[in-house]
Scaffold this active site. Structure first.
Site, PDB file in Angstrom:
ATOM      1  CB  ALA A 225     -34.801  81.717  38.342  1.00  0.00           C
ATOM      2  CB  SER A 226     -38.900  79.193  37.873  1.00  0.00           C
ATOM      3  OG  SER A 226     -39.575  80.380  38.205  1.00  0.00           O
ATOM      4  CB  ILE A 227     -34.531  75.359  38.043  1.00  0.00           C
ATOM      5  CG1 ILE A 227     -34.554  75.750  36.558  1.00  0.00           C
ATOM      6  CG2 ILE A 227     -34.112  73.904  38.168  1.00  0.00           C
ATOM      7  CD1 ILE A 227     -33.185  75.687  35.869  1.00  0.00           C
TER       8      ILE A 227
END
Length: 311
Positions: A45-47
């Site tokens: 995801a946002s990593i």
């Protein structure tokens, strides 16, 4: 050790080069009963924004672009005039004024979407504030960075990451884009049931499109920890507290939050795609690295920090 908050996924904790916690639990796919294993790839995801930031910095090191470039230089067509003052630095630090997904109700996260059509939906709404005058977390801003990487490198974004980021680091279990027909991919779950994936090929490109094994994500943290892949100046730029987020002691670097975690100095990021949760952190004072990858929506990434006090 017990990790009651994790029913499906992988939890790793390392101190120095010693692995202290290595826990793999639950089903990668509830329907087939296929279990999670160390080889299972999860959406981080946002990593994924950290990989986009590193891609931009690599191109800056090569002179292919500058962080002070207006993003309009790198986008097709005629972007709206309100975007003229937005630089790549503003996008990297979430100070562009662009909104997050909730500000763009016309965008379907499950997609698919034509790339230029997606940009048009972002451009249809004015920025929330002039660039550099505030902070607002923006996944669409990182989609623009991925498009910039494509145009500055002349290569598809997923291919650039594969060849210039993952391969040099030995992250053999990592890739960007759709997981269709890939082996060892975890299916996202909510309330114990499989859920369809978000569109990672276009809608979340650069913002939430990467799949990793937990071991690969632990390796990834060696970019800030050991200065791998980038020049020292670029590594410093990743973890410099460029923009206060409004939370006590916390700022945003390039793809990393910089600030306290469980009362200790850390660089970190969480991720939340439909059916997946992720968390990765490096605590430089104790040289601890913490990775959580889960294919269940109910995990609270904040709970994983309790592991730091249990070993």
């Amino acid at each position: 050790m017990s990790t009651p908050f994790l029913e499906r996924g992988v939890l790793l904790l390392a101190r120095g080069d010693e692995l202290l916690v290595d826990r793999v639990v639950g089903a990668a796919d509830e329907t087939s009963g296929r279990p999670c294993t160390p080889a299972t790839r999860f959406q981080i995801a946002s990593i994924s924004k950290q990989m986009a930031a590193v891609a931009v910095l690599l191109l800056a090191e090569r002179g292919a672009l500058r962080l002070t470039d207006p993003v309009t230089r790198w986008l097709p067509g005629t972007p709206p005039p309100e975007w003229s003052g937005i630089t790549l630095h503003h996008l990297l630090t979430h100070t562009s004024g662009l909104g997050h997904w909730e500000e763009y109700p016309a965008v379907d996260l499950h997609g698919p979407a034509e790339p230029d059509e997606l940009l048009g939906r972002f451009a249809a709404l004015p920025p929330l504030f002039p660039p550099g005058t505030g902070w607002h977390y923006s996944s669409p801003g990182y989609v623009l960075l991925a498009r910039t990487v494509e145009r500055a490198s002349g290569r598809p974004y997923a291919g650039f990451l594969a060849e210039e980021v993952f391969a040099p680091l030995g992250m053999t279990g990592s890739f960007a884009g759709a997981g269709d027909d890939r082996p060892d991919v975890a299916v996202g779950h909510e309330d114990g049931r499989p859920v369809p994936s978000w569109d990672l090929a276009t809608v979340s490109m650069g913002a939430g499109d990467v799949w990793c094994t937990a071991a690969d994500l632990l390796t990834w943290l060696d970019v800030p920890r050991r200065g791998r892949l980038l020049t020292p100046a670029s590594v410093t730029a990743l973890t410099t507290p460029h923009a206060p987020t409004g939370r006590p002691g916390e700022a945003y670097g390039y793809g990393f939050f910089v600030g306290p975690l469980a009362g200790r100095r850390a660089v970190h990021h969480s991720g939340d795609n439909g059916g997946y949760k992720a968390f990765a952190a490096w605590l430089p004072d104790s040289d601890e690295r913490l990775v959580l990858l889960a294919n269940q929506a109910e995990v609270n990434p904040a709970a994983v920090t309790s592991v730091l006090d249990a070993v």
